[in-house]
Enzyme design. Structure first.
Site, PDB file in Angstrom:
ATOM      1  N   GLY A   5       0.885  -1.108   0.019  1.00 62.32           N
ATOM      2  CA  GLY A   5       0.148  -0.197  -0.015  1.00 62.32           C
ATOM      3  C   GLY A   5       0.749   1.381   0.126  1.00 62.32           C
ATOM      4  N   ARG A  58       2.582  14.219  -7.512  1.00 64.71           N
ATOM      5  CA  ARG A  58       2.479  13.451  -8.730  1.00 64.71           C
ATOM      6  C   ARG A  58       1.366  13.496  -9.531  1.00 64.71           C
ATOM      7  NH1 ARG A  58       5.491   7.682  -7.477  1.00 64.71           N
ATOM      8  NH2 ARG A  58       3.487   7.333  -6.327  1.00 64.71           N
ATOM      9  N   ARG A  68      -2.133  -0.373 -10.115  1.00 68.77           N
ATOM     10  CA  ARG A  68      -1.156  -1.126 -10.570  1.00 68.77           C
ATOM     11  C   ARG A  68      -1.437  -2.423 -10.507  1.00 68.77           C
ATOM     12  NH1 ARG A  68       2.770   1.754  -6.528  1.00 68.77           N
ATOM     13  NH2 ARG A  68       1.327   3.408  -7.084  1.00 68.77           N
ATOM     14  N   ASP A  82       4.071  -4.339  -7.725  1.00 65.80           N
ATOM     15  CA  ASP A  82       3.581  -3.083  -7.143  1.00 65.80           C
ATOM     16  C   ASP A  82       4.170  -1.921  -7.809  1.00 65.80           C
ATOM     17  OD1 ASP A  82       5.787  -4.337  -5.438  1.00 65.80           O
ATOM     18  OD2 ASP A  82       5.813  -2.231  -4.470  1.00 65.80           O
ATOM     19  N   ASP A  84       6.731   4.977 -10.235  1.00 66.05           N
ATOM     20  CA  ASP A  84       7.598   4.845  -9.003  1.00 66.05           C
ATOM     21  C   ASP A  84       9.363   5.001  -9.226  1.00 66.05           C
ATOM     22  OD1 ASP A  84       5.697   4.968  -7.116  1.00 66.05           O
ATOM     23  OD2 ASP A  84       5.492   2.827  -6.761  1.00 66.05           O
TER      24      ASP A  84
END
Length: 632
Positions: free
Chosen positions: A113, A206, A213, A297, A307
């Site tokens: 998470g 962002r 995902r 993830d 990411d």
């Protein structure tokens, strides 16, 4: 008495429409601290954790424009740094954190998470559609585990710059609109060596259509036989269907409209995710980008680069390039990225379970490598300026180029940019004399014998290496079995190259490098002649070739040492280098942008060596100290 009315700012007028929280189950628990969150895709964040004296480091005008904002809109708002760091609530926003799981380095890790990310909501742009905005580094969430929910200036600069750099290269990516730092500090160990330092807490704003995902669908997985862990919503197929419907209806509307049968719709969706992922990793490979942590993830359901942690753009070409110092086994090396992406797609198929037809999903997975290779070859042809014809031998020409680049330790980005200088073949050319000048330029981008020796040192632990070498003498049968394993074979290959280097000298090496490059460039020129069949407009083809090459071979990428220079300056309070690097990265294919770094010592505090300034232009071969940067 006159009444004055407060005029809202552009930030305060952002039109939020937080669809994800309306259509997906949300955990409304007000309990603080980390916890397992069953039956929900998001958890509300009830309390903000403000930074101390937040202030802007940099803003991206192109990312802000996606929200119909200008840099001036943001800078003129006295609350701008607070709003865009999650320190003050934006009107209409609904802070939350996303629940997902993941396979990390091949093992199911259970609930992960958003441990340091806060969803603010979705903004409806009149020009660019809906964008989810989130702040990274805004404090603890239910998914922070043992973390403090903060990000520091060093990692935030890397994420901010690389998000915008990758997008400017034309590669699908999440975006970064702003970077805020503060006078709040967090303790970190940047080199993982037990040496903790205090670093400024910072926040990146962002943007993406969605940050859902592969791991978002893994929260429904049952107990894993290897790790013993399970998803927090194991067996909740009703929520899985709800999440899948939301993703397809919202982000794949053409697929939703084209299929009345649910299973057919879902298969079309899975195929499209496969295609987007294959294209994405092909684009990475063609600019030498290594993600570093390709866990499930970190894989976007929309095919975006997601990411930015220990990423790296290759300097010297090396198929075994590993950008993450923590990746000891090279699971996420440059050449492993396509196969890892396929592996992650297989995990997505498992997570979707009965929503897919198993046999058909397997067939789609079997198409992945061929799909990837087709995208890769198409881009590589453009990088070589092969725009009129496709020949089966092109694949071999490309692989031989990479082989020569590897053997000569050539700079990946700069060599491709230089190939547009290779002269078009003319009748009666003296080959060596004609290609000599461009080969001289290429050789300047190749490694010295000392650099190649260092690059080819075995990376296996001394004890393991000694055991294998002893086995070669005492038990050849067992050695042959072990030597077939990819990791061992790679180490033996390194040792073979190192032995050759130890038996040669710099002059002999340079002569061999020159011969290898003349041979390949001559082959390339012969291929160029076949672009024109004799009836076409040769001047037009030449112009087209240069245009295509220069728009597919960047002049500048975010190399680690460039980011490190910007970080070093920013940590001393000088944000101008971040701005200058951002400006160069926004136009990576342009010759017009100045790429000289600021004067001063490099990231290791070195200024002079043999009377020469160690800082170099950002479009040149990196300085020697760049190889010592360690990113984890």
């Amino acid at each position: 008495m006159e009444s004055s009315q407060c005029v809202s700012t552009a930030l305060e007028r952002l039109p939020f429409n937080n669809t994800a929280l309306k259509k997906l189950p949300v955990d409304d628990t007000k309990e603080s601290g980390s916890r397992t969150v069953p039956g929900a895709c998001f958890s509300r964040i009830w309390t903000l954790q403000p930074l101390i004296r937040p202030h802007f480091v940099a803003l991206s005008h192109s990312a802000l424009a996606l929200l119909d904002l200008t840099v001036q809109d943001v800078l003129s708002d006295p609350m701008g740094p607070e709003y865009l760091s999650g320190s003050r609530l934006l009107p209409g926003s609904e802070p939350a954190a996303h629940c997902y799981c993941g396979h990390q380095f091949g093992l199911f890790a259970g609930q992960l998470g958003d441990g340091a990310v806060m969803y603010l909501g979705e903004v409806e742009s009149g020009t660019y559609g809906r964008w989810e905005i989130q702040v990274k580094g805004a404090g603890v969430t239910p998914y922070s585990r043992d973390g403090d929910g903060r990000k520091v200036l060093r990692s935030s600069i890397r994420e901010f710059l690389c998000s915008e750099a990758v997008a400017a290269l034309g590669i699908p990516s999440t975006r970064a609109a702003s970077l805020v730092t503060s006078d709040l500090y967090a303790s970190r160990d940047p080199l993982n060596k037990g040496q903790r330092i205090l670093e400024r807490c910072s926040v990146v704003l962002r943007l993406a259509p969605s940050f859902i995902r592969f791991g978002s669908f893994e929260i429904f997985l049952g107990r894993d036989e290897f790790s013993g862990l399970q998803g927090p919503s194991a067996g909740r197929h009703d929520i899985r269907a709800q999440l899948l419907d939301y993703v397809i209806e919202t982000f794949y509307p053409c697929i939703q409209q084209a299929h009345s049968n649910r299973k057919d719709r879902n298969m079309a969706f899975f195929r499209e995710v496969m295609m987007r992922t294959a294209k994405l990793v092909a684009q990475w490979q063609c600019v030498g980008f290594c993600h570093g942590v390709l866990n499930t993830d970190n894989m976007s359901i929309l095919g975006l680069t997601l990411d930015y942690g220990p990423f790296g753009f290759m300097d010297r070409f090396d198929p075994d390039f590993i950008c993450n110092a923590s990746d000891k086994r090279g699971r996420y090396s440059y050449q492993a990225q396509p196969s890892v992406c396929r592996w992650n797609l297989a995990r997505l198929a498992e997570a979707l379970g009965s929503e897919l037809d198993g046999a058909e999903a397997g067939a789609i997975l079997d198409e992945f490598m061929l799909t990837y290779e087709a995208f890769y070859l198409s881009i590589m042809r453009k990088k070589l300026g092969l725009v009129r014809k496709e020949e089966t031998e092109d694949s071999e020409l490309i692989s031989d180029l990479l082989h020569v680049m590897h053997n000569t330790g050539a700079d990946f980005t700069n060599i491709f940019r230089l190939l547009s200088c290779v002269p078009w073949p003319e009748e009666g050319d003296n080959e060596r004399a004609t290609v000599g000048p461009v080969v001289d330029l290429i050789l300047q981008q190749c490694a010295s014998i000392q650099e190649l020796k260092v690059a080819n040192m075995p990376t296996m632990e001394d004890r393991e290496l000694a055991m294998i070498l002893s086995m070669a003498q005492t038990n050849p049968v067992m050695f042959n079995i072990v030597a077939d394993r990819s990791g061992v074979a790679q180490q033996l290959e390194r040792m073979g190259r190192l032995k050759e280097l130890l038996e040669t000298n710099e002059d002999e090496l340079k002569e061999k490098q020159r011969d290898d490059w003349i041979h390949w460039v001559s082959r390339y020129r012969r291929r160029l002649t076949r672009e024109c069949d004799g009836t076409c407009d040769l001047p037009l083809i030449k112009k087209e070739r240069l245009s295509v090459m220069n728009s597919n071979n960047p002049r500048v990428v975010l190399r680690n040492y460039i980011a490190q220079n910007a970080i070093q300056a920013a940590e001393k309070g000088d944000f101008s280098e971040v701005e200058r690097v951002l400006k160069a990265l926004e136009k990576p294919y342009s010759d017009a942008v100045g790429l000289e770094p600021l004067d001063g010592p490099n990231a290791f505090g070195e200024k002079e060596q043999r009377g020469r300034d160690l800082t170099v232009g950002y479009d040149r071969k990196p300085p020697a100290w760049a190889q010592r940067i360690c990113i984890t």
